[in-house]
Design an enzyme around this catalytic site. Sequence first.
Site, short mmCIF file in Angstrom:
data_model
loop_
_atom_site.label_atom_id
_atom_site.label_comp_id
_atom_site.label_asym_id
_atom_site.label_seq_id
_atom_site.Cartn_x
_atom_site.Cartn_y
_atom_site.Cartn_z
CD GLU A 28 0.29 -5.17 5.80
OE1 GLU A 28 0.52 -5.79 4.75
OE2 GLU A 28 0.04 -3.95 5.83
CG HIS B 27 -2.89 -3.05 4.13
ND1 HIS B 27 -1.90 -2.37 4.80
CD2 HIS B 27 -3.66 -2.10 3.56
CE1 HIS B 27 -2.06 -1.07 4.66
NE2 HIS B 27 -3.14 -0.87 3.91
CB CYS C 51 -0.99 -0.06 1.16
SG CYS C 51 -2.42 1.00 0.91
N1 GLN Z 1 -3.37 1.88 3.63
C1 GLN Z 1 -2.45 2.67 3.11
O1 GLN Z 1 -1.25 2.42 3.15
C2 GLN Z 1 -2.99 3.92 2.51
C3 GLN Z 1 -2.04 4.67 1.62
C4 GLN Z 1 -2.30 6.16 1.71
N2 GLN Z 1 -3.63 6.48 1.27
C5 GLN Z 1 -1.26 6.91 0.88
O2 GLN Z 1 -1.57 7.40 -0.16
O3 GLN Z 1 -0.14 7.00 1.28
#
Ligand code: GLN
Length: 209
Positions: A188, A186, A87
């Site tokens: 994890e 994610h 992410c």
């Molecule tokens: N769950 C996340 O890691 C979200 C990422 C976050 N919205 C970003 O742009 O950095």
Amino acid sequence: MMGITIGVLALQGDVEENVNATREALRSLNLDGDVVQVKYPEHVGGIDGLIIPGGESTVIGTLAMLNGSLKVIRERISAGMPVLGTCAGMIVLAKRAYDRVVGETRQQLLNLLDVTVERNAFGRQIDSFEVDLSIKVIGDKPFKGVFIRAPVVKSVGSNVDVLARLDDSNKIVAVQQGNIIGTSFHPELSGDTRLHEYFIKLVKEYKKK
Ligand SMILES: NC(=O)CC[C@H](N)C(=O)O
């Protein structure tokens, strides 16, 4: 062979969850290994692989730049050390990031993964959801993707393999460029360690060299 050491970048984000998932994945692979938190540049030399967790990519990138670890991490990954970015972690790995509101986000990035990512790509109503994904490299059983204000990969360079797409929309949500793996979701948080296991196998190969 000595055990492997996997670092989790611990500046911001879901560090503990990645530490736990990595420990579990090592157990299920029956591998001897340590999982350590990486905060400062001097921690980067002792690891064989790095996980950059989910969180807020501008915060992770800025803190890593300010304390000097961004540069050292970039050097190690460029020299072949495996990395998994989940992410926000994938955003930090990317060469280009933008969002629909401000356009190019001009944040601190590692500039290594040859993709363009759109941040917060799923809009407000469904900014968090779970969906089954087909990820061939980890087996036939579907993998539960947990998406939290997730990015999407909008375009990939010719050296990047697409590992997963969202079934209904064809959106790219997992990629690999050699030693670099990025996921929009994610792993994890899915209670399924297969993606961490896949990453650990890359680390094991790298350590052998
Ligand atoms: N769950 C996340 O890691 C979200 C990422 C976050 N919205 C970003 O742009 O950095």
